[in-house]
Design an enzyme around this catalytic site. Structure first.
Site, PDB file in Angstrom:
ATOM      1  N   ALA A 305       4.663  -2.903 -12.362  1.00  0.00           N
ATOM      2  CA  ALA A 305       3.930  -3.441 -13.510  1.00  0.00           C
ATOM      3  C   ALA A 305       2.902  -4.472 -13.072  1.00  0.00           C
ATOM      4  O   ALA A 305       1.791  -4.524 -13.601  1.00  0.00           O
ATOM      5  CB  ALA A 305       4.907  -4.078 -14.497  1.00  0.00           C
ATOM      6  N   ILE A 307       1.365  -4.876 -10.111  1.00  0.00           N
ATOM      7  CA  ILE A 307       0.275  -4.428  -9.237  1.00  0.00           C
ATOM      8  C   ILE A 307      -0.669  -3.518 -10.016  1.00  0.00           C
ATOM      9  O   ILE A 307      -0.247  -2.502 -10.548  1.00  0.00           O
ATOM     10  CB  ILE A 307       0.828  -3.672  -8.002  1.00  0.00           C
ATOM     11  CG1 ILE A 307       1.700  -4.599  -7.164  1.00  0.00           C
ATOM     12  CG2 ILE A 307      -0.318  -3.124  -7.166  1.00  0.00           C
ATOM     13  CD1 ILE A 307       2.420  -3.906  -6.043  1.00  0.00           C
ATOM     14  N   ASP A 351     -38.953  -7.794   6.981  1.00  0.00           N
ATOM     15  CA  ASP A 351     -40.033  -7.402   7.892  1.00  0.00           C
ATOM     16  C   ASP A 351     -41.369  -7.605   7.180  1.00  0.00           C
ATOM     17  O   ASP A 351     -41.442  -7.450   5.955  1.00  0.00           O
ATOM     18  CB  ASP A 351     -39.911  -5.913   8.240  1.00  0.00           C
ATOM     19  CG  ASP A 351     -39.154  -5.708   9.537  1.00  0.00           C
ATOM     20  OD1 ASP A 351     -38.751  -6.714  10.128  1.00  0.00           O
ATOM     21  OD2 ASP A 351     -38.955  -4.551   9.938  1.00  0.00           O
ATOM     22  N   ASP A 697     -36.614  -1.195  10.263  1.00  0.00           N
ATOM     23  CA  ASP A 697     -36.909   0.244  10.280  1.00  0.00           C
ATOM     24  C   ASP A 697     -36.778   0.866  11.667  1.00  0.00           C
ATOM     25  O   ASP A 697     -36.572   2.055  11.799  1.00  0.00           O
ATOM     26  CB  ASP A 697     -38.300   0.518   9.720  1.00  0.00           C
ATOM     27  CG  ASP A 697     -39.391  -0.277  10.440  1.00  0.00           C
ATOM     28  OD1 ASP A 697     -39.048  -0.992  11.401  1.00  0.00           O
ATOM     29  OD2 ASP A 697     -40.565  -0.188  10.048  1.00  0.00           O
ATOM     30  N   ASP A 701     -33.987  -2.751  15.233  1.00  0.00           N
ATOM     31  CA  ASP A 701     -33.401  -3.516  14.132  1.00  0.00           C
ATOM     32  C   ASP A 701     -31.921  -3.205  13.903  1.00  0.00           C
ATOM     33  O   ASP A 701     -31.250  -3.923  13.161  1.00  0.00           O
ATOM     34  CB  ASP A 701     -34.166  -3.232  12.831  1.00  0.00           C
ATOM     35  CG  ASP A 701     -35.615  -3.668  12.909  1.00  0.00           C
ATOM     36  OD1 ASP A 701     -35.852  -4.744  13.495  1.00  0.00           O
ATOM     37  OD2 ASP A 701     -36.491  -2.955  12.403  1.00  0.00           O
ATOM     38  N   ASN A 762      -1.832  -6.585 -16.933  1.00  0.00           N
ATOM     39  CA  ASN A 762      -0.667  -6.584 -16.041  1.00  0.00           C
ATOM     40  C   ASN A 762       0.234  -7.795 -16.269  1.00  0.00           C
ATOM     41  O   ASN A 762       1.449  -7.704 -16.120  1.00  0.00           O
ATOM     42  CB  ASN A 762      -1.123  -6.516 -14.576  1.00  0.00           C
ATOM     43  CG  ASN A 762      -1.544  -5.111 -14.192  1.00  0.00           C
ATOM     44  OD1 ASN A 762      -2.232  -4.456 -14.952  1.00  0.00           O
ATOM     45  ND2 ASN A 762      -1.132  -4.637 -13.044  1.00  0.00           N
ATOM     46  N   GLU A 765       2.523  -6.801 -18.964  1.00  0.00           N
ATOM     47  CA  GLU A 765       3.617  -5.925 -18.529  1.00  0.00           C
ATOM     48  C   GLU A 765       4.716  -6.734 -17.831  1.00  0.00           C
ATOM     49  O   GLU A 765       5.911  -6.494 -18.040  1.00  0.00           O
ATOM     50  CB  GLU A 765       3.064  -4.842 -17.601  1.00  0.00           C
ATOM     51  CG  GLU A 765       2.135  -3.864 -18.318  1.00  0.00           C
ATOM     52  CD  GLU A 765       1.315  -3.014 -17.357  1.00  0.00           C
ATOM     53  OE1 GLU A 765       1.705  -2.929 -16.182  1.00  0.00           O
ATOM     54  OE2 GLU A 765       0.300  -2.447 -17.785  1.00  0.00           O
TER      55      GLU A 765
END
Length: 1005
Positions: A305, A307, A351, A697, A701, A762, A765
């Site tokens: 419940a 997790i 660049d 590019d 790089d 949760n 729960e």
């Protein structure tokens, strides 16, 4: 040999004991091969597949889930359960984990491709001189067989097979395209002279040919000085190998949250088990051990419940939705987590060439002599258009557009000279929808200028040209001049003359057109062409001084690349040109060209400033040129000058450590950069807790792109850069990065909303199971029911929350801090309140059926608490009533419906549902409807209802469920009201230490 660039040719040859006319002997080749190794990039050790798989399960939450699945399966076997019920829960958990692991393995496998693609830049063959009994006896060998000391010959089109030192020039000049190493589009002229520069970078080593680069002009011989890993390409490979992938900020927060949640879960599970030790011996369990196992099952259910199993899947889905939106913006995302990283980017290292500029050299200024008798002697014209497209206009000095530029004598002859004294090509690519160059950028710029000037004698010329197809229009005017003038002879460009000439024949008249460096051409001119009337007059000392002044203004202040154009009437019948002919020229004009800034970059950079993002321009270009481009962009207007904000790589390296730290905080421009500098810059900024985006590019790089928090490759860049990056810009445009940052921020905000939604669900729960265990009532929900709620009913609305609209002021806020917790202080308190209500409402539904429901047994509350002793007491009801499916069905349905209402609460963090109504996100409304339909399917279809231990409900039961569920909206509206009216802020101050996600000091990267 590390310093071959600083040594003379004879010193380098002596070092390798080689004769440049004979090459190495076979014995020497064997010795050098043993000493220096093979000319191949060594293969990196790939991570074994099984290790990659196991790595995906190295997470505390995942381990707890696996343990829960195993324990659930073992307990089912102990209890004698068989068939689908025993395997369902563990199977579903393991399937989810397997899917997440598959995504992780695919992502990591892609990352390793960058290293493999480096090999594509290695040459296959080399022309080598060995065992040269007869001088000049060369043979073609595989490039892998080269060793240091080998004498190699290279010519136009050759890919350099290893790092080599020039030893002999076999043509007037040698030019090499080093773009994959330096990122600069212009080819580099090579020579034989040694370099004395300290801290020399690639651009300074003009006598070295680097592996992987390509010869674009000329022919030469060189001696190999480095092979394999000891080359420029090898250095890049080593940098990439040393670079670890950075964990994204959201991943860090989720990891911290997982650790925190795991500890809380473990604590609550142990607490529930300990609280119920007294019930282990209850007769209903059939013994102490069975009682212990029963409550252990409850503890496992609690873990399931607590997790949020659907969280990884929902995060992935939300990021994937973001990538689709970003693809429409021309930003192609290769790594999903990088979408979120964009949102907290604090520095963009961009660049200059191709990203801030078009990477398309274009003529922007023209200078001609107007008249020597009337008005100012020299006239300037401006040229519009910043790409290779033949679209643009000529303007006079007052900014008025010229209708027919070709009617002016100097402009007409400039167009002729540009078209004829030229060896480049301009063509239209219909597949890419743009104009492309073949040849030198400066020559293509002249071709485009000729198209913009047009042709003489046609009043309708501009409109007539526009009626042509793009393919015909690309070089229409250039072809016209080439058809009018037949090329007879060419004098190639040479380093000593710094000019090029071409002899053309036109109607039995020979004309020589010349172009070159202004200082070379003007010094050879004795006459000038006047633009006012087309007359030719002598070039006086005064005019020469004026022209030199304009040239220095173009080249200095405006940092334009300048060329002077000239012509000369030659004797009839001349067929060959010689250097002696290049004198007594007639000056036509001076053209200034530049790699122009993109028009949209200015606004994009101003958006960055508003959003608190700093931009550092990184380039291999020289300092003055880069500063000029930055001024032209207009985004650096806030800087009075670049003092303290602009550094060359050498200047920065010479600063003491403390001054480097200060310089980094103010830096706006980083010039004369090579690959290692980019990576150093990224690391230095990351050490100052900056989140760095780096563009690139070239092959050079790749290490920096891999090291940066988000690496951004250009669509026109190399395969290596793209493989090492997180994102690819299809249009190479800086403005696209800024749009992507805005999208990244919006995605994070939506991710934060659905994480909060799942956490509050949760918590509900956990409260439900914990309260039921403390009260001693039967199990309210079975583990398989919890799993259904977590996966389906939580997952669909949580994903739909990812479609919440982007805030209008998303780029007006400062970047969020990397250490900012997803749920903190007041928010954690809010979701604790909401979660507590969800849990209590679920338990209330369970108790209601037993105590008050018309269809229920109407027990006393005390009898419900003592259900486990039912078999040992006399009762008015059968003990089997506690195994009835109705109460857990009511509980499960309350949990589903209350979470649907809670999903509506998450349309906004603080805005009321009256301000942002449910229909503002129709995806969320649709997901709620779909979730309810799925839940009804589970309740009313027999095989599914048996599988999930539920039963159909009556209308009276549905009414009670709605009564119990709706108040969650009222509670959150009240909490939102306090948030909007500053009470939440004060509460946040008091509760600031109770962060759901613990704040840690940012780790040094």
């Amino acid at each position: 040999m590390e310093d071959a660039y600083a040594r003379s040719v004879s010193e380098v040859l002596d070092f390798f004991e080689v004769d440049s006319t004979k090459g190495l002997t076979d014995t020497q080749v064997s010795q050098h091969a043993r000493l220096y190794g093979k000319n191949v990039l060594p293969k990196e050790e790939r991570t074994p597949f099984w290790k990659l798989v196991f790595k995906q399960f190295d997470d505390l939450l995942v381990k707890i889930l696996i343990a829960a699945a195993v324990v659930s399966f073992v307990l089912a076997l102990i209890n004698g359960e068989t068939g689908l019920t025993a395997f369902l829960e563990p199977s579903v958990i393991l399937l989810i984990l397997a899917a997440n692991a598959a995504v992780g393995v695919i992502t990591e496998t892609n990352a390793e491709k960058a290293l493999e693609e480096l090999r594509a830049y290695q040459a296959d063959i080399a022309t080598v001189l060995r065992n040269g009994v007869i001088a000049g006896c060369f043979s073609i060998l595989p490039a892998t067989e080269l060793v240091p000391g080998d004498v190699v010959e290279v010519s136009v089109g050759s890919k350099i097979p290893a790092d080599m030192r020039m030893i002999e020039m076999l043509s007037d000049q040698l030019r090499v395209d080093q773009a994959i190493l330096t990122g600069e589009s212009s080819s580099v002229e090579k020579d034989l002279e040694s370099t004395m520069a300290t801290n020399a970078v690639y651009q300074d080593k003009t006598n070295i040919l680097f592996s992987g680069t390509v010869v674009v002009a000329g022919r030469a011989r060189a001696v190999v000085i480095g092979v394999g890993a000891n080359t420029a390409m090898g250095n890049i490979r080593d940098s990439m190998m040393q670079t670890d992938d950075e964990v994204t900020p959201l991943k860090k927060k989720l990891d911290e949250f997982g650790t925190f949640l795991a500890k809380v879960i473990a604590g609550i599970c142990v607490l529930v088990w300990i609280v119920n030790i007294g019930h282990f011996r209850d007769p209903s369990h059939g013994g102490f051990l069975r009682g212990a196992i029963h409550y252990f099952k409850i503890a496992v259910a609690l873990a399931v419940a607590a997790i949020p199993e659907g969280l990884p899947a929902v995060v992935t889905t939300c990021l994937a939705l973001g990538t689709k939106r970003m693809a429409r913006l021309n930003a192609i995302v290769r790594s999903l987590p990088s979408v979120e990283t964009l949102g907290c980017t604090t520095v963009i290292c961009s660049d200059k060439t191709g990203t801030l500029t078009t990477n398309m050299m274009s003529v922007s200024k023209i200078c001609v002599v107007n008249s020597v008798q009337h008005g100012p002697a020299v006239a300037e014209f401006g040229v519009s258009g910043t790409t290779y497209a033949p679209e643009g206009f000529i303007f006079d000095s007052s900014g008025i557009q010229l209708e027919f530029p070709a009617q002016l004598p100097c402009l007409l002859h400039i167009a002729m000279c540009s078209a004829l004294c030229n060896e480049s090509l301009l063509q239209y690519n219909p597949d890419k929808g743009n104009y492309e160059k073949i040849g030198e950028s400066t020559e293509v710029a002249l071709r485009v200028l000729a198209e913009k000037v047009g042709l003489p004698g046609f009043d309708s010329m501009p409109s007539a040209l526009n009626m042509l197809s793009k393919h015909e229009r690309a070089s229409y005017c250039n072809h016209y001049w080439e058809n009018q003038f037949k090329k007879v002879s060419v004098l190639e460009f040479s380093r000593d003359r710094k000019m090029m000439s071409v002899l053309c024949s036109h109607k039995q008249m020979e004309i020589m057109f010349s172009k070159g460096a202004p200082e070379s051409v003007v010094s050879r001119c004795t006459n000038i062409l006047c633009n006012s009337d087309g007359s030719t007059v002598p070039l006086t000392a005064t005019l020469r001084t004026e022209l030199e002044s304009r040239f220095h203004s173009f080249a200095g202040k405006e940092t334009l690349r300048c060329l002077a154009l000239a012509l000369k009437i030659m004797p009839n019948g001349q067929q060959i040109l010689s250097i002696d002919d290049e004198k007594d020229l007639t000056f036509i004009g001076l053209v200034g060209m530049l790699d122009p800034p993109r028009e949209e970059v200015r606004n994009a950079m101003l958006s960055c400033m508003t959003a608190g993002i700093r931009v550092i321009v990184v380039t291999g270009d020289n300092k003055s040129t880069a500063e000029s481009v930055c001024r032209k962009i207009g985004a650096f207007d806030h800087l009075v000058d670049f003092v303290g904000c602009s550094y060359t790589a050498a200047e920065f390296e010479e600063l003491p450590a403390m001054q480097q730290t200060v310089a980094l905080r103010r830096m706006a421009l980083f010039t004369r950069v090579e690959p290692s500098h980019k990576r150093v810059l990224v690391e230095a900024l990351q050490n100052q807790n900056e989140v760095v985006a780096m563009t690139g590019d070239g092959v050079n790089d790749a290490p920096a792109l891999k090291k940066a928090d988000i690496g951004i490759a250009m669509g026109s860049g190399t395969a290596v850069a793209k493989s090492a990056s997180d994102m690819v810009l299809a249009d190479d445009n800086f403005a696209t990065i800024v749009a992507a940052v805005a999208e990244g921020r919006a995605i994070y905000n939506n991710t934060k909303q659905f994480i909060r939604y799942m956490i509050s669900s949760n918590i509900g729960e956990v409260v439900c199971i914990f309260v039921a265990a403390v009260l001693g009532i039967p199990d309210t929900l079975a583990p398989v029911q919890l799993l259904w709620v977590n996966l389906v009913t939580d997952g669909l609305p949580a994903t739909a929350i990812g479609f919440n609209k982007q805030d209008s002021d998303v780029m007006k806020a400062k970047p969020r801090k990397v250490g900012e917790a997803v749920v903190t202080g007041w928010l954690f308190f809010r979701y604790l309140v909401i979660g507590a209500y969800v849990g209590l409402a679920t338990v209330a539904g369970f108790i209601w059926w037993f105590v008050y429901a018309e269809t229920g047994p109407k027990l006393l509350y005390a009898e419900l608490m003592n259900f486990d002793t039912c078999s040992t007491r006399e009762t008015t009801y059968p003990c089997s009533i506690f195994e009835d499916r109705h109460p857990s069905t009511v509980s499960m349905t309350v949990l589903v419906v209350v979470e649907m209402f809670n999903a509506l609460n998450n349309l906004s963090e603080n805005q009321s549902l009256l301000v942002i109504p449910p229909w503002s996100n129709l995806w969320l409304v649709a997901s709620i409807i779909l979730t309810m339909l799925l839940h009804i399917l589970v309740l009313y279809v027999p095989p599914l209802s048996t599988l999930f231990s539920v039963t159909p409900l009556s209308w009276a039961e549905w009414t009670v469920i709605l009564y119990l569920s709706f108040p969650v909206i009222i509670i959150d509206e009240v909490l939102k009201f306090f948030s909007r009216n500053s009470y939440g802020i004060r509460f946040n101050f008091r509760f600031r230490r109770f962060d759901a996600l613990p704040k840690k000091e940012l780790r040094d990267k």
